[in-house]
Motif scaffolding. Structure first.
Motif, short mmCIF file in Angstrom:
data_model
loop_
_atom_site.label_atom_id
_atom_site.label_comp_id
_atom_site.label_asym_id
_atom_site.label_seq_id
_atom_site.Cartn_x
_atom_site.Cartn_y
_atom_site.Cartn_z
N SER A 1 0.82 -1.21 0.00
CA SER A 1 0.00 0.00 0.00
C SER A 1 0.85 1.26 0.00
CB SER A 1 -0.92 0.02 1.22
OG SER A 1 -1.80 -1.05 1.16
N LYS A 2 2.01 1.20 0.66
CA LYS A 2 2.89 2.35 0.76
C LYS A 2 3.55 2.70 -0.58
CE LYS A 2 5.38 2.58 4.56
NZ LYS A 2 6.50 2.39 5.51
N VAL A 3 3.97 1.68 -1.35
CA VAL A 3 4.72 1.95 -2.59
C VAL A 3 3.83 2.20 -3.80
CG1 VAL A 3 6.78 0.72 -1.87
CG2 VAL A 3 5.04 -0.49 -3.17
N PHE B 1 8.06 -2.25 -7.30
CA PHE B 1 8.38 -3.55 -6.72
C PHE B 1 9.77 -3.52 -6.05
CE2 PHE B 1 10.70 -7.55 -7.80
CZ PHE B 1 10.07 -8.42 -6.94
N LYS B 2 10.75 -2.90 -6.74
CA LYS B 2 12.09 -2.80 -6.15
C LYS B 2 12.07 -1.93 -4.89
CE LYS B 2 14.41 -1.61 -9.91
NZ LYS B 2 15.50 -1.36 -10.87
N LYS B 3 11.26 -0.86 -4.90
CA LYS B 3 11.12 -0.02 -3.69
C LYS B 3 10.51 -0.82 -2.55
CE LYS B 3 10.47 4.35 -6.13
NZ LYS B 3 9.43 5.21 -6.66
N ALA B 4 9.53 -1.66 -2.88
CA ALA B 4 8.89 -2.49 -1.86
C ALA B 4 9.90 -3.46 -1.25
CB ALA B 4 7.71 -3.25 -2.46
N LEU B 5 10.77 -4.03 -2.08
CA LEU B 5 11.80 -4.92 -1.55
C LEU B 5 12.77 -4.15 -0.65
CD1 LEU B 5 12.70 -7.24 -4.58
CD2 LEU B 5 11.36 -7.81 -2.56
N GLU B 6 13.10 -2.92 -1.05
CA GLU B 6 13.97 -2.08 -0.22
C GLU B 6 13.33 -1.80 1.14
OE1 GLU B 6 15.53 1.54 -1.98
OE2 GLU B 6 15.80 0.49 -3.89
N GLU B 7 12.00 -1.62 1.15
CA GLU B 7 11.28 -1.37 2.41
C GLU B 7 11.32 -2.60 3.33
OE1 GLU B 7 9.09 1.12 3.69
OE2 GLU B 7 9.78 2.57 2.21
#
Length: 176
Positions: free
Chosen positions: A60-62, A75-81
């Motif tokens: 939900s955040k990304v 998706f890459k940002k979500a993995l970073e999170e």
């Protein structure tokens, strides 16, 4: 960050999970259900430090405010999170590398797919050797169905009464 081969396999995993279960999906965007499946199948969620709730919150955040799907960049940002949460003892970059290695090259697994099995009643009802009477006529000796000829009365137009033993011998007698 990650090597080019690892990035390619990471993107390939994203595409495979993005199209999983959706015949109209192009592989460019991933929905929340498939994101949760990716995290579960790739062992990103461990039940302690990263739970399914955490996965949903990060999704939900990304994603965009009104969007229902995420792109590969999101998706890459979500993995970073998720990386620092999953690997608490490592630095942010090392954690991201480790989480990429978990996801890279993986495919969706079909766990708990129901298999068809023969139960006693089904086997008994499909055993053609136990059929009697007119039902027995619907199958040949091997137990294979005859189709329409096994269900319909086919009219004998030979001119002889049924079960007549000398059928077809009249012409031979007359020509003598």
């Amino acid at each position: 960050m990650a090597g080019s081969a690892e990035v390619a396999s990471l993107e390939e995993s994203f595409r495979k999970f993005a199209i999983y279960g959706d015949t109209k999906a192009t592989g460019q965007e991933m929905n929340g259900k498939n994101w949760a499946k990716l995290c579960k199948d790739c062992k990103v969620t461990d039940g302690k430090s990263v739970t399914s709730t955490d996965v949903d919150i990060v999704f939900s955040k990304v994603k965009g405010k009104t969007a229902r799907v995420i792109s590969y960049e999101e998706f890459k940002k979500a993995l970073e999170e998720l990386a620092p949460k999953r690997f608490k003892d490592k630095s942010k970059e090392e954690a991201y590398e480790a989480i990429c290695q978990l996801v890279a090259g993986k495919e969706p697994v079909n766990v708990g797919v129901t298999k068809a099995k023969n139960v006693g009643a089904v086997e008994r009802l499909t055993d053609t050797s136990k059929y009697t009477g007119s039902h027995k006529e619907r199958f040949d000796e091997s137990g294979k169905g005859k189709g329409k000829s096994g269900r319909e009365n086919i009219v004998d137009t030979s001119g002889y009464v049924s079960a007549y033993k000398n059928a077809g011998t009249y012409d031979a007698k007359v020509k003598k």
